[in-house]
Write an enzyme that holds these catalytic residues in place. Sequence first.
Site, mmCIF file in Angstrom:
data_model
loop_
_atom_site.group_PDB
_atom_site.id
_atom_site.type_symbol
_atom_site.label_atom_id
_atom_site.label_comp_id
_atom_site.label_asym_id
_atom_site.label_seq_id
_atom_site.Cartn_x
_atom_site.Cartn_y
_atom_site.Cartn_z
ATOM 1 N N LYS A 150 -41.566 22.105 -1.240
ATOM 2 C CA LYS A 150 -42.224 23.311 -1.274
ATOM 3 C C LYS A 150 -41.210 24.347 -1.388
ATOM 4 C CE LYS A 150 -44.058 22.772 2.735
ATOM 5 N NZ LYS A 150 -43.393 21.310 3.252
ATOM 6 N N ARG A 183 -50.710 26.166 8.185
ATOM 7 C CA ARG A 183 -50.457 24.730 8.318
ATOM 8 C C ARG A 183 -51.319 24.127 9.201
ATOM 9 N NH1 ARG A 183 -44.508 24.444 7.777
ATOM 10 N NH2 ARG A 183 -43.997 22.327 8.165
ATOM 11 N N ARG A 186 -31.191 15.740 2.254
ATOM 12 C CA ARG A 186 -31.215 17.029 2.134
ATOM 13 C C ARG A 186 -29.944 17.810 2.757
ATOM 14 N NH1 ARG A 186 -36.258 20.164 3.701
ATOM 15 N NH2 ARG A 186 -36.304 18.978 5.586
ATOM 16 N N ARG A 240 -30.499 19.529 8.589
ATOM 17 C CA ARG A 240 -31.425 20.125 9.539
ATOM 18 C C ARG A 240 -31.498 19.065 10.809
ATOM 19 N NH1 ARG A 240 -36.504 22.370 6.246
ATOM 20 N NH2 ARG A 240 -37.572 21.362 8.039
ATOM 21 N N ARG A 266 -43.256 14.444 11.934
ATOM 22 C CA ARG A 266 -43.782 15.492 11.016
ATOM 23 C C ARG A 266 -44.772 14.986 10.172
ATOM 24 N NH1 ARG A 266 -38.215 17.612 9.095
ATOM 25 N NH2 ARG A 266 -39.295 18.820 7.495
#
Length: 214
Positions: free
Chosen positions: A13, A88, A127, A160, A171
């Site tokens: 996203k 969300r 990431r 992160r 998540r």
Amino acid sequence: MKIIMLGAPGAGKGTQAKMIADKFGIPHISTGDIFRANIKEGTELGKKAKEYMDQGALVPDELTCDLVVDRIKQDDCSKGYILDGFPRTIPQAECLTKALADMDDKIDYAINVDVPDENIVRRMSGRRACVGCGATYHIVYNPTKTEGICDRCGKELILRDDDKPETVQKRLTVYHEQTQPLIDYYKEKGALAEVDGTQDMQDVFNGIVKILEG
Ligand code: AP5
Ligand code: MG
């Protein structure tokens, strides 16, 4: 053009939202980035949000809705914006729909970036995120020109806190329970568009541009 990016954590996203924002000259509004900036600055909002984010849980709706509604009323949003990570939950979507209706407005496109769970954990572990502008990279799929340094703003890249495999799993569970129902919500409103997020980044982008340019 008012756009929402839907999709699981790690679906891409943020990657796509930044590219679309640049192409169409509209602001990219990421609630995750806003919370991370607040955590970095040590604000009250940041302290509250961190408790939830580190667990892989959602920050309560009452801390997110007003924040976004205030943001989209700012001048730079007059020609549109791209929302990434909001709404969300169904209550967040209802809050947004109502706030927009009060301004005689609505969302034009809710783009669902579809990626199966199997691909997600692999993406997250590689990431890297920029502490300055929030740009995201991947050590294999989307590396920076200089290791550890953001191509856009020259600041440092970090892993992160919520990208640990066990937090990613949490998540994903939260996503399926609370966020996935938004796909039907926006389908019923006639705003839903879907794109196969397992493709190469540029192909995902081309697919989205095709949707937006009709
Ligand atoms: P947030 O920051 O929004 O995280 P998220 O939804 O979990 O999504 P991510 O940012 O992890 O993934 P992404 O889809 O943006 O993927 P990316 O482009 O980075 O939220 C974090 C937390 O904040 C939440 O858990 C919650 O606690 C809180 N929060 C935020 N908003 C909230 C709200 N509205 N209400 C309540 N709580 C909220 O890509 C992932 C990786 O894959 C990157 O490394 C990228 O380079 C790579 N990649 C991207 N596309 C491709 C591709 N096509 N092929 C190969 N690799 C790719
Ligand atoms: Mg993101």
